[in-house]
Design a protein around this motif. Structure first.
Motif, PDB file in Angstrom:
ATOM      1  N   VAL A 235       0.857  -1.188   0.000  1.00  0.00           N
ATOM      2  CA  VAL A 235       0.000   0.000   0.000  1.00  0.00           C
ATOM      3  C   VAL A 235       0.889   1.233   0.000  1.00  0.00           C
ATOM      4  O   VAL A 235       2.078   1.183   0.328  1.00  0.00           O
ATOM      5  CB  VAL A 235      -0.939   0.027   1.221  1.00  0.00           C
ATOM      6  CG1 VAL A 235      -1.907  -1.131   1.184  1.00  0.00           C
ATOM      7  CG2 VAL A 235      -0.132   0.006   2.521  1.00  0.00           C
ATOM      8  N   SER A 253      -4.476   3.374  -5.200  1.00  0.00           N
ATOM      9  CA  SER A 253      -3.698   2.164  -4.969  1.00  0.00           C
ATOM     10  C   SER A 253      -2.250   2.519  -5.237  1.00  0.00           C
ATOM     11  O   SER A 253      -1.956   3.557  -5.845  1.00  0.00           O
ATOM     12  CB  SER A 253      -4.160   1.028  -5.887  1.00  0.00           C
ATOM     13  OG  SER A 253      -3.956   1.370  -7.255  1.00  0.00           O
ATOM     14  N   ASP A 332      -7.171  -3.725  -7.554  1.00  0.00           N
ATOM     15  CA  ASP A 332      -6.760  -3.552  -6.164  1.00  0.00           C
ATOM     16  C   ASP A 332      -7.183  -4.701  -5.265  1.00  0.00           C
ATOM     17  O   ASP A 332      -6.992  -4.673  -4.055  1.00  0.00           O
ATOM     18  CB  ASP A 332      -7.316  -2.244  -5.603  1.00  0.00           C
ATOM     19  CG  ASP A 332      -8.842  -2.183  -5.652  1.00  0.00           C
ATOM     20  OD1 ASP A 332      -9.459  -3.211  -5.999  1.00  0.00           O
ATOM     21  OD2 ASP A 332      -9.401  -1.123  -5.346  1.00  0.00           O
ATOM     22  N   ARG A 341      -5.097  -8.933  -7.227  1.00  0.00           N
ATOM     23  CA  ARG A 341      -4.301  -7.720  -7.242  1.00  0.00           C
ATOM     24  C   ARG A 341      -3.284  -7.752  -8.384  1.00  0.00           C
ATOM     25  O   ARG A 341      -2.781  -8.798  -8.775  1.00  0.00           O
ATOM     26  CB  ARG A 341      -3.571  -7.528  -5.920  1.00  0.00           C
ATOM     27  CG  ARG A 341      -4.497  -7.212  -4.751  1.00  0.00           C
ATOM     28  CD  ARG A 341      -3.684  -6.971  -3.499  1.00  0.00           C
ATOM     29  NE  ARG A 341      -4.548  -6.736  -2.344  1.00  0.00           N
ATOM     30  CZ  ARG A 341      -4.950  -5.536  -1.954  1.00  0.00           C
ATOM     31  NH1 ARG A 341      -4.583  -4.483  -2.658  1.00  0.00           N
ATOM     32  NH2 ARG A 341      -5.729  -5.399  -0.903  1.00  0.00           N
TER      33      ARG A 341
END
Length: 852
Positions: A235, A253, A332, A341
């Protein structure tokens, strides 16, 4: 462009004592428009710390979820802080922001220990909105696990800062980046710049992601870099998210946040593609008619052949320079877990034609941060550095691996040079800057300067007085607006300070003055202002809706307007053919705001298409156009006569202790026309008329005489009730509109100084009975014609109807003033002239002398 001062200090050594307002003052002096300096964290005082949730007790019996939490705030797990919280998006073991008793949050919200929901709450667990970081109030702000418990959250979250909000003008697109603003700040303070674009960039090779550019004019640079093996759970760190938030962008993101961060830092828009969602080579081409693309905002768009698109084997995957497509978006993991992801990313850093991008963004009504920058000009040489910066951050923050392949496609282009006389800025500004100052300022802008200045002078040494008088200036790639000597002169002048320019009056050439048209325009404005009218200037744009409201027939010539290619509003794409729409709109707005007694006027051009207009030729600016080219430009223009119009509503004369007032009526509109005509030395001829949008029974057609022919010049009177209702205007609103150019032609050479006679006047009154349908103007014209040269003035002072005159008859009483300029008139001469006037009126109108 929002620029946090803390971020700006990374590239420029701004003195520590300088505040955001001080920096703003320097930038304003350099020609930038700093709108505000925002103090983030204003009024915030601690203690505000990082806490770790040790235990959560769910409280029941309330309408909403309530939790009683034990939080370690750095005093040890054995002495937790007990806090009541209504959010549910955090769990035991999470790090949160805790504000303790005695602190004050933004907005003056004081924190203290208090009893709530049956428990004592010793502080508060904060959301982003409560900390002044944004509008997110959906839940508590959860910090990364590495945040140290008990640490000062004010410093960790960079809550206290100053943000400069700068309105970047279209010619300074480079200031839509921290790099560009840092350059201006460094110049303003006279300190070095740490250029964030000075990076070690990987050498292009043939092993990068395949890219095919089919439209090199639309895309002259395209760099592609690939990063693989990103951590699925990575992150954005706090410092990155905070800088984006301060700059006015929302964290999304990690890969997207990095591309946005680098765009803000270097000014180069980027796009990140999920490598596994791109099929085949990336291409750049013009869109094909009928192609469709769903952009990241979820809107399915039908593409235009003029759009520049990014493609893969399936078709378009993005609008070049505007917005990417949803089919290659970064995933994400929402709804699908970490397996969904993005782990492999292709970074695009390209340079697109600014006109193509601007037209595409406007065509699709899709303005984005990328399109704003491309429209104003992006540094084409920054693409490789921006791509390198992005992959470096991805490796640093997400643990990825940069693949060795580097794709770079370039359309060959040489540096842009401008030749300029060394004293050109001096002559433009009227200030003797000197050659050394000119060279130094241009170098601060980023230019390379060659010519009559030797190397020693470029370093601040002495200069030889001999040498050529011309400089060759190579402009930097990030300044596409510098294209001629005047642009360079402007840079020198603004950096030297506009406030240092002396105030001097212009020196007009002898023998020049106002034209007769201009003088009449000014006289008319002064006369109407003196008559109690207020000038109201309106925009010259109209749409079909206002013509419908006025009640114009479909074939009315006023509906045929000159259409603009790029109107400010799609609802008003045409140029006005009458002044009434703008004036009536101003009257409606003022009436709606409580001003009910109104008298407004406007003089301005109307635009009448001739049907013979041609497309204007685009002329070069390097030389004066020829007479044929000027004639061609004139032929592309519509007719543009100057009109004058007035509108009235409410009271024309107000009531008071002196007596009752009088509402404005059709006669006031006609009198305004006479006032205008008098300034040109013209006598108007009036007759009853029927002309939309005027009331058919209360409309006067206004005529002037040109070369012996009577010509319609305008109309005056009361507007039709249907038009008033459609436009939302007060009842009995009146208006007048005249063609001022026709009035000027009618009065050419007629305006002379009056001759004042020293001999007495002889007054004769006459009352004539005529048919009710006979206009008073016709009777007046006959009296003037019959009275001859001795008549000085004629005035209608009474209109009478009654049974004694008979049905359909009226009596018009006139006062005739006779005077000779060389003698005193005898009673017989005045009576003879009166009788001649009556005889002419009898013959022309069938009048009967009353009482005869």
């Amino acid at each position: 462009m929002r620029a946090p001062l803390s971020w700006l200090r990374e590239y420029v050594e701004v003195p520590a004592s300088e505040s955001g307002r001080d920096v703003a003052a320097r930038l304003i002096a350099a020609g930038l428009e700093v709108e505000t300096v925002e103090q983030t964290g204003a009024g915030l005082t601690g203690p505000l710390v990082v806490g770790r949730v040790l235990a959560i007790e769910e409280l029941t019996g309330f309408k909403k979820p309530i939790r009683y939490c034990q939080v370690d705030v750095g005093r040890g797990p054995e002495a937790p802080q007990n806090i009541v919280c209504g959010a549910t998006n955090f769990a035991v073991g999470d790090n949160v922001v805790v504000v303790l008793p005695g602190a004050v949050l933004p907005g003056g919200f004081e924190i203290s220990a208090r009893k709530t929901y049956g428990h004592v709450s010793e502080g508060m667990i904060c959301s982003e909105r409560e900390l002044g970081m944004g509008e997110d109030h959906d839940g508590i702000m959860v910090l990364p696990p590495e945040a140290e418990v008990g640490a000062d959250a004010i410093e960790l979250l960079e809550l206290v800062d100053e943000v400069l909000d700068i309105a970047v003008t279209p010619d300074r697109g480079y200031c839509l980046s921290m790099r560009g603003l840092a350059r201006e700040t460094a110049t303003a303070y006279g300190v070095p710049l740490r250029d964030p674009a000075l990076l070690d960039v990987a050498t292009p090779n043939a092993h990068g992601y395949p890219v095919e550019v089919a439209d090199p004019l639309g895309c002259d640079r395209f760099t592609a870099r690939t990063v693989s093996g990103l951590r699925p759970g990575a992150v954005s760190p706090i410092w990155l998210r905070r800088r984006l938030q301060k700059a006015g962008m929302r964290p999304v993101s990690l890969p997207v946040d990095i591309t946005n961060y680098v765009m803000l830092e270097l000014g180069q828009p980027l796009h990140a593609y999920d490598r596994h969602r791109v099929e085949g080579p990336i291409g750049v081409r013009a869109a094909r008619s009928g192609e469709k693309l769903t952009t990241l905002d979820g809107v399915a768009r039908v593409l235009d052949p003029e759009d520049l698109v990014i493609t893969d084997d399936r078709g378009p995957i993005g609008l070049a320079g505007v917005m990417g497509g949803a089919n290659t978006d970064i995933a994400d993991g929402e709804g699908g877990g970490e397996a969904q992801r993005t782990t492999d990313v292709v970074i695009e850093a390209a340079h697109f034609d600014q006109v193509r991008v601007a037209r595409t963004a406007r065509r699709h009504k899709l303005s984005s941060e990328a399109s704003r920058r491309f429209e104003r000009g992006v540094d084409p040489e920054a693409a490789a550095a921006a791509a390198q910066r992005s992959v470096d951050l991805l490796v640093l923050l997400a643990g990825g691996t940069v693949e060795p392949g580097v794709t770079e496609i370039r359309t060959p282009s040489g540096p842009r040079t401008v030749r300029m006389a060394a004293d050109h800025p001096d002559r433009v500004a009227g200030v003797g800057y000197g050659r050394e100052t000119v060279v130094r300022r241009l170098q601060q802008v980023g230019c390379d300067v060659y010519g009559d200045i030797g190397p020693s002078a470029l370093e601040g040494g002495e200069r030889s007085t001999e040498g050529p008088e011309e400089l060759t200036v190579t402009v930097p790639s990030w300044r596409p607006d510098l294209s001629d000597p005047n642009d360079l002169a402007e840079e020198v002048i603004r950096l030297e300070g506009y406030e240092n320019l002396p105030s001097t009056l212009p020196r007009p050439l002898p023998g020049r003055g106002l034209t007769e048209r201009q003088r009449l325009h000014r006289r008319v404005g002064r006369a109407l202002a003196g008559a109690g009218y207020v000038e109201a200037l309106s925009y010259p744009f109209v749409g079909e809706a206002v013509f419908d409201q006025l009640g114009l027939e479909p074939g009315d010539a006023r509906r045929r307007t000159v259409q603009l290619v790029n109107p400010l509003s799609d609802e008003e794409p045409g140029l006005r053919t009458t002044l009434l729409p703008g004036l009536l709109g101003a009257l409606r707005r003022n009436d709606g705001r409580g001003s009910h007694d109104l008298a407004l006027f406007e003089t301005g051009l109307v635009f009448l298409p001739t049907g013979t207009e041609t497309v204007a030729e685009r002329l070069p600016v390097t030389q004066r156009p020829t007479d044929e080219q000027v004639a061609s430009l004139d032929g592309a223009l519509p007719e543009q006569p100057r009109h004058v119009a007035v509108v009235l509503a409410g009271a024309r004369e107000r009531a008071g202790w002196w007596g009752g007032g009088r509402p404005a009526d059709w006669a006031d509109a006609i009198e305004a026309a006479r006032t205008v005509a008098a300034e040109a030395g013209v006598e108007l001829t009036l007759e009853s008329g029927r002309y939309v949008p005027w009331h058919p029974g209360r409309c006067a057609a206004l005529h002037v005489e040109i070369d012996g022919d009577r010509t319609l010049a305008g109309h005056a009177g009361e507007l039709h009730p249907r038009a008033l209702k459609a436009l939302g205007l007060p009842p009995r609103t009146c208006a007048m509109e005249l063609d001022l150019d026709l009035v000027e032609r009618a009065g050419a050479g007629a305006l002379r100084a009056p001759h004042v006679s020293t001999f007495p006047v002889a007054t004769q009154d006459v009352a004539l009975v005529v048919d009710a349908a006979v206009p008073a103007a016709e009777v007046e014209s006959a009296l003037r014609a019959g009275a001859g040269e001795l008549l000085e003035s004629l005035r209608l002072f009474d209109v009478f109807t009654g049974e004694q005159l008979g049905a359909g008859r009226k009596s018009l009483a006139y006062a005739l003033r006779f005077r000779a300029f060389d003698r005193t008139l005898k009673a017989e001469e005045a009576s003879s002239a009166r009788d001649a006037a009556v005889a002419e009126a009898v013959e022309r109108t069938g009048a009967v002398l009353r009482g005869a």
